[in-house]
Design an enzyme around this catalytic site. Structure first.
Site, PDB file in Angstrom:
ATOM      1  CG  ASP A 134       2.107  -3.506  13.524  1.00 14.13           C
ATOM      2  OD1 ASP A 134       2.708  -3.954  12.516  1.00 14.13           O
ATOM      3  OD2 ASP A 134       2.674  -2.878  14.428  1.00 14.13           O
ATOM      4  CE1 TYR A 184      -5.050  -7.350   3.700  1.00 16.36           C
ATOM      5  CE2 TYR A 184      -4.977  -7.401   6.101  1.00 16.36           C
ATOM      6  CZ  TYR A 184      -4.344  -7.537   4.874  1.00 16.36           C
ATOM      7  OH  TYR A 184      -3.018  -7.861   4.822  1.00 16.36           O
ATOM      8  CB  CYS A 203      22.941   4.600  48.115  1.00 16.66           C
ATOM      9  SG  CYS A 203      21.833   5.965  47.752  1.00 16.66           S
ATOM     10  CB  CYS A 230      19.259   7.772  51.791  1.00 12.81           C
ATOM     11  SG  CYS A 230      19.371   7.961  50.004  1.00 12.81           S
ATOM     12  CG  LEU A 255      -1.975  -1.025   1.374  1.00 12.03           C
ATOM     13  CD1 LEU A 255      -2.533  -1.045   2.783  1.00 12.03           C
ATOM     14  CD2 LEU A 255      -3.073  -0.748   0.364  1.00 12.03           C
ATOM     15  CE  LYS A 310      -0.203  -0.501   6.410  1.00 12.41           C
ATOM     16  NZ  LYS A 310       0.490  -1.671   6.936  1.00 12.41           N
ATOM     17  CB  CYS A 363      19.499   2.980  49.275  1.00 14.68           C
ATOM     18  SG  CYS A 363      20.231   4.073  50.503  1.00 14.68           S
ATOM     19  CB  CYS A 389      23.110   8.368  51.302  1.00 13.87           C
ATOM     20  SG  CYS A 389      22.576   6.654  51.382  1.00 13.87           S
ATOM     21  CE  LYS A 424       2.717   2.577   8.700  1.00 22.78           C
ATOM     22  NZ  LYS A 424       3.720   2.103   7.756  1.00 22.78           N
ATOM     23  CD  GLU A 470     -10.090  -2.646   5.136  1.00 20.67           C
ATOM     24  OE1 GLU A 470      -9.260  -3.519   4.952  1.00 20.67           O
ATOM     25  OE2 GLU A 470     -11.180  -2.612   4.550  1.00 20.67           O
TER      26      GLU A 470
HETATM   27  S1  IVH Z   1      -4.985  -4.216   1.679  1.00 19.67           S
HETATM   28  C1  IVH Z   1      -4.756  -4.322  -2.357  1.00 19.67           C
HETATM   29  N1  IVH Z   1      -5.854  -3.797   4.090  1.00 19.67           N
HETATM   30  O1  IVH Z   1      -0.365  -3.701   4.916  1.00 19.67           O
HETATM   31  C2  IVH Z   1      -4.000  -3.933  -1.181  1.00 19.67           C
HETATM   32  N2  IVH Z   1      -3.563  -4.343   3.827  1.00 19.67           N
HETATM   33  O2  IVH Z   1       1.424  -2.138   3.152  1.00 19.67           O
HETATM   34  C3  IVH Z   1      -3.557  -5.058  -0.373  1.00 19.67           C
HETATM   35  N3  IVH Z   1      -2.337  -4.505   5.949  1.00 19.67           N
HETATM   36  O3  IVH Z   1       1.024  -6.357   3.158  1.00 19.67           O
HETATM   37  C4  IVH Z   1      -3.439  -4.768   1.085  1.00 19.67           C
HETATM   38  N4  IVH Z   1      -4.027  -4.052   7.255  1.00 19.67           N
HETATM   39  O4  IVH Z   1       0.025  -6.837   5.431  1.00 19.67           O
HETATM   40  C5  IVH Z   1      -4.776  -4.094   3.338  1.00 19.67           C
HETATM   41  N5  IVH Z   1      -6.798  -3.443   6.191  1.00 19.67           N
HETATM   42  C6  IVH Z   1      -5.741  -3.742   5.433  1.00 19.67           C
HETATM   43  C7  IVH Z   1      -4.473  -4.012   5.992  1.00 19.67           C
HETATM   44  C8  IVH Z   1      -3.396  -4.293   5.143  1.00 19.67           C
HETATM   45  C9  IVH Z   1      -2.756  -4.357   7.201  1.00 19.67           C
HETATM   46  C10 IVH Z   1      -0.941  -4.785   5.581  1.00 19.67           C
HETATM   47  C11 IVH Z   1      -0.772  -5.958   4.682  1.00 19.67           C
HETATM   48  C12 IVH Z   1      -0.004  -5.475   3.503  1.00 19.67           C
HETATM   49  C13 IVH Z   1       0.556  -4.177   3.971  1.00 19.67           C
HETATM   50  C14 IVH Z   1       0.637  -3.221   2.821  1.00 19.67           C
END
Ligand code: IVH
Length: 693
Positions: free
Chosen positions: A129, A236, A434, A458, A88, A127, A452, A437, A340, A125
């Site tokens: 991690d 997703y 310490c 102290c 992305l 992202k 201590c 002191c 981000k 939605e």
């Molecule tokens: S869509 C068509 N949706 O982000 C696009 N990716 O930087 C395909 N990721 O490798 C990705 N949450 O591991 C999409 N809601 C989300 C996501 C998501 C996390 C991660 C995914 C991807 C990376 C892309």
């Protein structure tokens, strides 16, 4: 059962069991909404296992019994993704998001998919991690799971993914012939903590963060190990889709989209959900750049409270037809954007490890860091808790370390980046003396803390104990801060808590950063502290193991300081929730002559705990009142005593936090201030009404 061949009834029972267990898994792991008890679930499962043991020929890979892991692999096979797994484009600023929206609108206007003045529609939605995964279903059955790898080829982790109970082995009705589901595997933060604890107890590898733990758990050759790891999955996106009927977007060049019975990304995810796949519930359909930014802010505010880590949000143009038109650049779609959050983890240099001395003498190692911007603030110091913690993390001066600050949580050093460790580093050693002191530092066998041994000799311990006594939950002396206490103790003006009550405004005004006015306010606050509730005074003494609750229970039990001082361990044990350790600690404290001296000195300085300790009700609990002017019936002391007895606090100055100002005749600037700040003003009758209410 063994020996005979399975009859039709048994086959049907088996099929029904598998369906019902799969459905219960979905309710539990996908919907977070179990409909049967664990015991009922266990009964179904043991019946299933019983039948499968008796008739091994009936075993299929889709059986819910197969989630426990299979025989270990020698190596991972490579998988070529039918459709590449993309990445992305990232945005960090609102301006980037507005520019993205503008590009989208321009293209869609030109293509006739948007009218002039109309806002573009997006699906937004989390992202996640975690780790990107592609699941391949054929005829509704999970046949393959692969990591992202380089986007074209990844590793075959089917054996591991099968152990995730949130991943359906069989899709529910309405599935296409082929479906590649894309999503993220992750671990909830709480599960991560538990996993690490278990790892530590077994002397095994500690993971630095949930993503790392998820990756480690998925890249296991032995799926039996993966089965024990609390991995979750969220869908997703998708790759290849074949043969879902032609009801969708016939005529579009993309096979996948044409095969889907949906017109928008949101509908796709709803469809996934109907097939039993887990999809996060925070997804929204929104319009325009401002709609996206509002989503970003809302999610950002909830981020720390979510059960798992996210590193941003993702916006996707909702209409699949519009996605088609927008297309791709390099390896990323033009129709999607990752927005981000500020990073919660950064790396920086560990410059030094200092030790700090606390009120009870506990020595805390503190990491001095090259300042680094993380989680929205600049971090230069982070606690390392105790000696064992430094050892466990094995952080060394000179290391590059990972620093984490999530939400409002205090920053922590997660661990070293071992690949970047310079030569010649040495493990941390707790100093023998310490730093303040020079008394010996000792560590009792069953304690994590080193201490201590200087006690109130102290200066560091003295400062901390005075700050503790002045704290909000103790004597609540407003305006007595760290800087001033440092000066008062360092200059020798204050040796014990009692000396505080001998201070006067003239001398205070001479200290750094003290104006005449703040000196006067502080003296008034100290004066107010001469009539504390007994529980507060007891808590203020800083007796080991005596927290607020114990102080309150002991005050209620004994009713006076004299009675508590005279109590032996046996009578102390009669206090609610007081056990031998606490009783011993209290008795030992009062047996110490210099502690008795401090209490006598306090009494001499006019500090006297209120006999009525227990508020007659909690009518003013949490309320702060300010008295000003003279009241018709009560003296100020009398009014203050009654407010305290009702659980309230009396403060010397008016602020936004003041609950009420009680104004009598000739009230002055405090009344004006209250009116300016919009604080409620009442008279004596009003106060009496509050107290009687
Ligand atoms: S869509 C068509 N949706 O982000 C696009 N990716 O930087 C395909 N990721 O490798 C990705 N949450 O591991 C999409 N809601 C989300 C996501 C998501 C996390 C991660 C995914 C991807 C990376 C892309």
């Amino acid at each position: 059962m063994t020996g005979s061949s399975p009859d039709e009834a048994l086959r049907q029972e088996l099929a029904a069991l598998r369906l019902s267990i799969a459905e219960h898994n979905r309710c539990y792991y996908v919907l977070d909404d179990p409909v049967v008890s664990d015991a009922q679930y266990d009964r179904l499962m043991s019946r299933l296992l019983e039948i499968e043991r008796a008739f091994p020929e009936l075993l299929v890979p889709e059986s819910p019994s197969q989630r426990v892991g299979a025989a270990p692999l020698a190596a991972f096979a490579t998988v070529r993704h039918a459709q590449p797994m993309l990445s992305l484009s990232n945005a960090f600023e609102s301006e980037d998001v507005r520019a993205f929206d503008k590009r989208v609108c321009d293209t869609l206007l030109e293509a006739g998919l948007l009218r002039a003045g109309e806002l573009a529609e997006y699906e937004a939605e989390f992202k996640f991690d975690g780790l990107a995964i592609s699941l391949r279903y054929e005829q509704g059955r999970l046949v393959q799971a692969a990591t992202r790898g380089d986007g074209r080829t990844g590793e075959d982790v089917t054996h591991n993914i099968r152990t995730l109970r949130s991943v359906p082995l069989v899709l529910k009705g309405g599935y296409p012939e082929v479906l590649e589901v894309r999503g993220e595997v992750l671990i909830n933060r709480r599960d991560f903590e538990r996993l690490n604890q278990a790892q530590q107890e077994r002397g095994e590898k500690i993971f630095v963060n949930p993503r790392n733990a998820a990756a480690g758990s998925l890249r296991q050759l032995d799926s039996g190990v993966t089965a024990t790891r609390p991995l979750r999955f969220f869908a997703y996106s998708w790759g290849e889709i074949e043969g879902a009927g032609r009801s969708g977007l016939a005529g579009l060049p993309n096979e996948a989209v044409r095969a889907a019975p949906c017109a928008t990304h949101a509908q796709m995810l709803d469809w996934f959900e109907r097939m039993g796949l887990p999809v996060d519930q925070s997804r929204r359909v929104l319009k325009g750049a401002e709609g996206l930014l509002e989503f970003y802010r809302d999610v950002g505010a909830r981020r720390a409270d979510l059960p798992f880590d996210i590193d941003g949000v993702v916006y996707k143009v909702n209409a699949l037809a519009a996605q088609e038109v927008l297309g791709y650049v390099a390896r990323a779609p033009r129709f999607a954007l990752a927005h981000k959050f500020p990073a919660q983890e950064e790396t920086t240099l560990l410059l030094d490890i200092d030790v700090q001395v606390g009120r009870t003498g506990a020595i805390t190692p503190v990491a001095r860091l090259k300042p680094v911007f993380v989680g929205g603030v600049t971090v230069a110091n982070a606690t390392l808790h105790n000696e064992d913690e430094v050892r466990r993390k094995d952080v060394r001066v000179g290391d590059t370390v990972i620093v984490r600050r999530a939400g409002d949580v205090i920053p922590e050093v997660v661990g070293p980046v071992l690949e970047q460790r310079p030569p010649g580093t040495t493990p941390f050693i707790m100093p023998k003396n310490c730093p303040v002191c020079d008394s010996a530092i000792e560590r009792l066998e069953d304690e994590a803390a080193s201490r201590c041994t200087g006690g109130l000799f102290c200066a560091a311990q003295r400062k901390q104990s005075i700050l503790h006594a002045a704290g909000r939950k103790a004597l609540d002396i407003e305006g007595l801060g760290e800087k001033l206490v440092d000066q008062l103790v360092d200059s020798g003006r204050i040796k014990s808590l009692a000396d505080l009550f001998a201070l006067n405004a003239d001398e205070l005004a001479d200290y750094d950063r003290m104006g005449r006015k703040s000196a006067l306010n502080l003296i008034e606050a100290i004066d107010q502290a001469r009539r504390p509730a007994l529980s507060r005074l007891l808590f203020a003494l800083g007796i080991r193991h005596v927290g607020e609750t114990t102080a309150r229970d002991a005050a209620r039990h004994f009713g006076s300081m004299q009675a508590i001082m005279a109590a032996d361990e046996a009578s102390l044990l009669a206090v609610r929730d007081v056990g031998p350790v606490v009783a011993h600690s209290i008795a030992r404290f009062f047996a110490e002559p210099h502690n008795r001296e401090v209490i006598n000195a306090l009494a001499q300085a006019g500090v006297q705990a209120l006999a009525v300790d227990e508020p007659t009700g909690q009518r003013l609990d949490g309320k702060t009142l300010v008295l000003t002017g003279s009241l018709p019936n009560w003296s100020r002391d009398e009014a203050a005593r009654r407010i305290l007895a009702a659980g309230g606090k009396v403060s010397a100055s008016v602020s936004k936090k003041t609950s009420y100002v009680v104004a009598g005749a000739d009230a002055g600037s405090k009344l004006t201030k209250a009116q300016e700040l919009g604080v409620a003003v009442i008279d004596e009758a009003g106060l009496m009404a509050l107290l009687d209410a």
